[in-house]
Motif scaffolding. Sequence first.
Motif, PDB file in Angstrom:
ATOM      1  N   THR A  29       0.858  -1.188   0.000  1.00 54.14           N
ATOM      2  CA  THR A  29       0.000   0.000   0.000  1.00 54.14           C
ATOM      3  C   THR A  29       0.894   1.238   0.000  1.00 54.14           C
ATOM      4  OG1 THR A  29      -1.876   1.077   1.102  1.00 54.14           O
ATOM      5  CG2 THR A  29      -0.221   0.072   2.541  1.00 54.14           C
ATOM      6  N   GLY A  30       0.299   2.437  -0.118  1.00 57.95           N
ATOM      7  CA  GLY A  30       1.083   3.679  -0.194  1.00 57.95           C
ATOM      8  C   GLY A  30       2.024   3.847   0.994  1.00 57.95           C
ATOM      9  N   LYS A  31       3.125   4.573   0.778  1.00 59.93           N
ATOM     10  CA  LYS A  31       4.162   4.634   1.816  1.00 59.93           C
ATOM     11  C   LYS A  31       3.741   5.447   3.040  1.00 59.93           C
ATOM     12  CE  LYS A  31       6.737   8.358  -0.404  1.00 59.93           C
ATOM     13  NZ  LYS A  31       7.972   8.834  -0.928  1.00 59.93           N
ATOM     14  N   TYR A  32       2.673   6.236   2.921  1.00 57.78           N
ATOM     15  CA  TYR A  32       2.210   7.010   4.082  1.00 57.78           C
ATOM     16  C   TYR A  32       1.148   6.237   4.873  1.00 57.78           C
ATOM     17  CZ  TYR A  32       4.567  10.738   1.586  1.00 57.78           C
ATOM     18  OH  TYR A  32       5.503  11.491   0.935  1.00 57.78           O
ATOM     19  N   ASN A  33       0.863   5.002   4.435  1.00 54.92           N
ATOM     20  CA  ASN A  33      -0.198   4.236   5.092  1.00 54.92           C
ATOM     21  C   ASN A  33       0.358   3.249   6.106  1.00 54.92           C
ATOM     22  OD1 ASN A  33      -1.961   5.553   3.405  1.00 54.92           O
ATOM     23  ND2 ASN A  33      -2.084   3.867   1.927  1.00 54.92           N
ATOM     24  N   ASN A  34      -0.372   3.124   7.214  1.00 54.06           N
ATOM     25  CA  ASN A  34      -0.050   2.094   8.197  1.00 54.06           C
ATOM     26  C   ASN A  34      -1.357   1.374   8.519  1.00 54.06           C
ATOM     27  OD1 ASN A  34       0.897   0.543  10.267  1.00 54.06           O
ATOM     28  ND2 ASN A  34       0.825   2.203  11.774  1.00 54.06           N
ATOM     29  N   ILE A  35      -1.603   0.292   7.747  1.00 59.82           N
ATOM     30  CA  ILE A  35      -2.884  -0.419   7.869  1.00 59.82           C
ATOM     31  C   ILE A  35      -2.613  -1.739   8.587  1.00 59.82           C
ATOM     32  CG2 ILE A  35      -4.807  -1.442   6.577  1.00 59.82           C
ATOM     33  CD1 ILE A  35      -4.110   0.588   4.302  1.00 59.82           C
ATOM     34  N   LYS A  36      -3.184  -1.867   9.798  1.00 59.02           N
ATOM     35  CA  LYS A  36      -2.847  -3.059  10.598  1.00 59.02           C
ATOM     36  C   LYS A  36      -3.527  -4.324  10.062  1.00 59.02           C
ATOM     37  CE  LYS A  36      -1.812  -0.602  14.845  1.00 59.02           C
ATOM     38  NZ  LYS A  36      -2.557   0.064  15.900  1.00 59.02           N
ATOM     39  N   TRP A 142      -4.517   6.520   3.145  1.00 60.49           N
ATOM     40  CA  TRP A 142      -5.365   5.992   4.220  1.00 60.49           C
ATOM     41  C   TRP A 142      -4.833   6.412   5.600  1.00 60.49           C
ATOM     42  CZ3 TRP A 142      -9.972   4.139   3.008  1.00 60.49           C
ATOM     43  CH2 TRP A 142     -10.170   3.544   1.753  1.00 60.49           C
ATOM     44  N   GLY A 143      -3.539   6.655   5.683  1.00 54.47           N
ATOM     45  CA  GLY A 143      -2.937   7.004   6.981  1.00 54.47           C
ATOM     46  C   GLY A 143      -2.922   5.805   7.916  1.00 54.47           C
ATOM     47  N   ASP A 144      -3.148   6.065   9.215  1.00 54.81           N
ATOM     48  CA  ASP A 144      -3.162   4.977  10.209  1.00 54.81           C
ATOM     49  C   ASP A 144      -4.554   4.371  10.302  1.00 54.81           C
ATOM     50  OD1 ASP A 144      -0.535   5.330  10.939  1.00 54.81           O
ATOM     51  OD2 ASP A 144      -1.029   6.847  12.439  1.00 54.81           O
ATOM     52  N   LEU A 145      -4.634   3.071  10.090  1.00 55.44           N
ATOM     53  CA  LEU A 145      -5.923   2.382  10.235  1.00 55.44           C
ATOM     54  C   LEU A 145      -5.721   1.092  11.032  1.00 55.44           C
ATOM     55  CD1 LEU A 145      -7.653   2.341   6.698  1.00 55.44           C
ATOM     56  CD2 LEU A 145      -8.179   3.853   8.630  1.00 55.44           C
TER      57      LEU A 145
END
Length: 273
Positions: A29-36, A142-145
């Motif tokens: 996913t995009g490098k600014y995303n942190n999807i758990k 998406w940022g942090d999810l």
Amino acid sequence: MSENSCSGNCASCGSNCSERKQDSLFEPTGKYNNIKHTIAVVSGKGGVGKSAVTSMLAVSLCKKGYKVGILDADITGPSIPKAFGITSKAMQNDKGILPAQTKEGIKIVSVNMMLEDGEQPVVWRGPVIAGLVKQFWTDVFWGDLDYLLIDCPPGTGDVPLTVFQTIKLDGAVMVTSPQDLVSLIVKKALNMAKMMNINIIGIVENMSYVVCPDCGKKFSVFGGGSASYDDFGVKLLGKLPIDPSLAAMIDSGSVEHFEGDLLSNAVSEIEKL
Ligand code: ADP
């Protein structure tokens, strides 16, 4: 698979296929995303309430304090924005496409946010649709999810295949309704997930019964219980009634007002991931 029968499409064969040329087709996913955790919501056929269940799951998880997003991969039948009353168009900054946010902070991306007129049909070929779904994963900020729920289109076509082969899923929730035919179709969808090594978290049976408003008795409108989920080797996470108030909330864009714990088993299984 023997060399002679190999189609060259590694996405459709098992992970133990000796002809596999690539270990993984997953895209980051995009490098600014942190999807758990990433969870697909799938169904064998349309109209069983997959988008309704996706919305309710998102609302339940959000109420528990999790950061939740919904990637609406049902490109030709997008119903998520309507259920949450989202009418805004997608914007973009240097980190990517910006999701819309609901009142409670659920992030949503859907093709309807990209179309000038949301009432226009999407008449695109499969690969174009699949490409857009991929972009929703790679190009959206998406940022942090804690949880990204993916509302997949029904069936076993191009787009569910793209989701399964592009996005590393933690699992999938299958939505069905009780009719025999639908159950048969569910078997196909389950077998597809099995072929692609997807962890099926369990099944939600929607439109399972209706409660008489006068006497409170439950009626199984579709004959009820003909499907034995044990035969599928998957967990039944819950049975949801046909609920006119839910339909009204979805129609008026206020699904976030949905109360109730009918999906509590599904939520606790998701929390175990
Ligand atoms: P799918 O995503 O499987 O195509 P939807 O979630 O869009 O199906 O549901 C189809 C229609 O049925 C929608 O109008 C939705 O509001 C309604 N619906 C879904 N589940 C229920 C339910 N349990 N009770 C009442 N209406 C429902």
